[in-house]
Design an enzyme around this catalytic site. Structure first.
Site, PDB file in Angstrom:
ATOM      1  N   LYS A   1      46.722  33.458  30.842  1.00 57.88           N
ATOM      2  CA  LYS A   1      47.578  33.006  31.928  1.00 57.88           C
ATOM      3  C   LYS A   1      49.016  32.800  31.472  1.00 57.88           C
ATOM      4  CE  LYS A   1      43.871  30.398  34.264  1.00 57.88           C
ATOM      5  NZ  LYS A   1      43.489  29.062  34.769  1.00 57.88           N
TER       6      LYS A   1
ATOM      7  N   SER B   1      35.857  27.411  34.624  1.00 55.79           N
ATOM      8  CA  SER B   1      35.195  26.921  33.411  1.00 55.79           C
ATOM      9  C   SER B   1      34.214  25.793  33.690  1.00 55.79           C
ATOM     10  CB  SER B   1      36.238  26.449  32.395  1.00 55.79           C
ATOM     11  OG  SER B   1      37.038  25.410  32.942  1.00 55.79           O
TER      12      SER B   1
ATOM     13  N   ARG C   1      38.507  36.170  54.443  1.00 56.18           N
ATOM     14  CA  ARG C   1      38.318  36.671  55.810  1.00 56.18           C
ATOM     15  C   ARG C   1      39.657  37.002  56.464  1.00 56.18           C
ATOM     16  NH1 ARG C   1      33.544  36.885  58.240  1.00 56.18           N
ATOM     17  NH2 ARG C   1      31.759  35.685  57.465  1.00 56.18           N
TER      18      ARG C   1
END
Length: 307
Positions: free
Chosen positions: A95, A251, A180
Site C-alpha cells: 500500500k 487481516s 450493485r
C-alpha cells in the site's frame, strides 16, 4: 483525427495506453498482469507467518500492510516487505498513501508486484492522485461508484477495488451497495444510445472515452475486485455472483481459531461461487470467524460483562 490522449480497446478484455512507443509504461501489459489475479482472493497480511498461511491456503496474492491501530497509516517498512517477498512465491502487493508518489517510487524500487493506492490509509495529498502512467508496475485503486472508478482508470489504475466497509467490522452491506451501484449503472449504460453517453459521462464525472469503452465491453475495462466486510465464504461468493472478478480479504481473518481453514474456505468459495453444495461444505465450522471485536463488545455488554 483520433484523440491521442484516449485509451483504446484491444480485443474484448483489455485497454492500453496509446503511447505505443513507450514500452516501459505500456498500459495493456499492466492490465494483463492484473487480470492474472482474476478469480482469486487477495489476502491482507501483516507478518511473514500470515503470508505463508495465505499462500498455502491458495491466495492468488498477498497485500502487506501495517497492523491496524491509531495514528497515521503509512507505507509498510520496506525491510518487512522484502522479508515477506522472500518467504512466499505468490505476488506481493503493498500500500501507498493516496497522492504519495514517493512511497510508490520506493515500493517499485523494492520490487513489489502491485501497488495499492489506498484511501483507507492516511491520505498524503487531498487533491491529487498519483499519475500511475509514470510507473512500470500495475496500480490498484478503490472506488465507491462507477464515475470514481473510471477516473482512476484514466489516471492509470490497472485494477479497481470496489470498496465497502472500512472499519473491519465485518459488515458486508456497504460493499453490496457499492457493487450493485457500479454494476447497475453499467447495465443502464449498455442500453443507451451513443449520443446519450456524453450526458451520462457528465453526470458521473467520468472520462467519456473510458465510459464509451465500458459500454462497448459491458463491464469495467479493468479487473474489478470487491473489498470490505468479506469474512465468510458466503460473503465472497456473494461478491462473485454480483459480478466481481475476485475479492480482498482483511487481516481480521487471521483472528479465527484456524486461520488456514478460514482463508482456504474463502478461496474455495471464490473458485466455486455458483456451487451451493461446495459453499455449504466449506462453510462448516466457521462461525468463530464472523464475530468482530465490536460484535464481541455488544454481546459482553448485553451480558453485563466488561469488554
Amino acid at each position: 483525427m483520433a484523440d491521442e490522449s484516449a485509451v483504446t480497446v484491444y480485443g474484448n478484455n483489455a485497454i492500453t495506453d496509446p503511447s505505443k512507443n513507450n514500452n516501459k509504461n505500456n498500459f495493456s501489459v499492466k492490465v494483463g498482469l492484473a487480470q492474472m489475479l482474476r478469480g482469486g482472493a487477495i489476502i491482507e497480511v501483516t507478518t511473514v507467518d500470515q503470508a505463508k498461511i495465505a499462500e498455502s491456503a491458495g491466495a492468488c496474492c498477498v497485500i502487506v500492510s501495517e497492523p491496524s491501530g491509531s495514528g497515521i497509516q503509512r507505507m509498510l517498512d520496506p525491510a518487512v516487505v522484502k522479508q515477506i517477498q522472500r518467504s512466499v512465491n505468490v505476488p506481493v502487493m503493498a500500500k501507498a498513501r493516496v497522492g504519495h508518489f514517493v512511497e510508490a517510487q520506493i515500493l517499485e524500487a523494492v520490487g513489489v508486484d502491485y501497488i495499492d493506492e489506498n484511501e483507507l490509509d492516511s491520505v498524503a495529498d487531498e487533491d491529487h492522485f498519483i499519475n500511475k502512467h509514470n510507473f512500470q508496475i500495475p496500480f490498484v485503486c478503490g472506488c465507491g461508484s462507477l464515475g470514481e472508478g473510471l477516473r482512476r482508470v484514466r489516471e492509470g489504475a490497472a485494477m479497481i477495488r470496489t470498496q465497502g466497509d472500512r472499519s473491519g467490522s465485518g459488515n458486508i452491506a456497504e460493499t453490496v451497495k457499492h457493487v450493485r451501484d457500479v454494476m447497475g449503472k453499467i447495465r443502464v449504460l449498455t442500453n443507451m444510445d451513443e449520443d446519450e453517453v456524453f450526458t451520462f459521462a457528465k453526470e458521473l464525472g467520468a472520462p467519456y472515452d473510458i465510459l464509451a469503452q465500458t459500454k462497448q465491453m459491458g463491464r469495467l475495462p479493468v479487473v474489478n475486485f470487491a473489498s470490505g466486510g468479506i469474512v465468510t465464504p458466503a460473503d465472497a461468493a456473494l461478491m462473485m455472483q454480483l459480478g466481481c472478478d475476485g475479492v480482498f480479504v482483511g487481516s481480521e481473518v487471521f483472528n479465527s481459531v484456524d486461520p488456514y481453514k478460514s482463508v482456504r474456505a474463502i478461496v474455495q468459495a471464490v473458485r466455486n461461487y455458483n456451487d451451493a453444495h461446495i459453499l455449504a461444505k466449506v462453510s462448516n465450522g466457521l462461525n468463530d470467524v464472523v464475530a468482530s471485536s465490536s460484535e464481541v463488545a455488544d454481546v459482553m455488554t448485553s451480558l453485563n460483562l466488561d469488554p
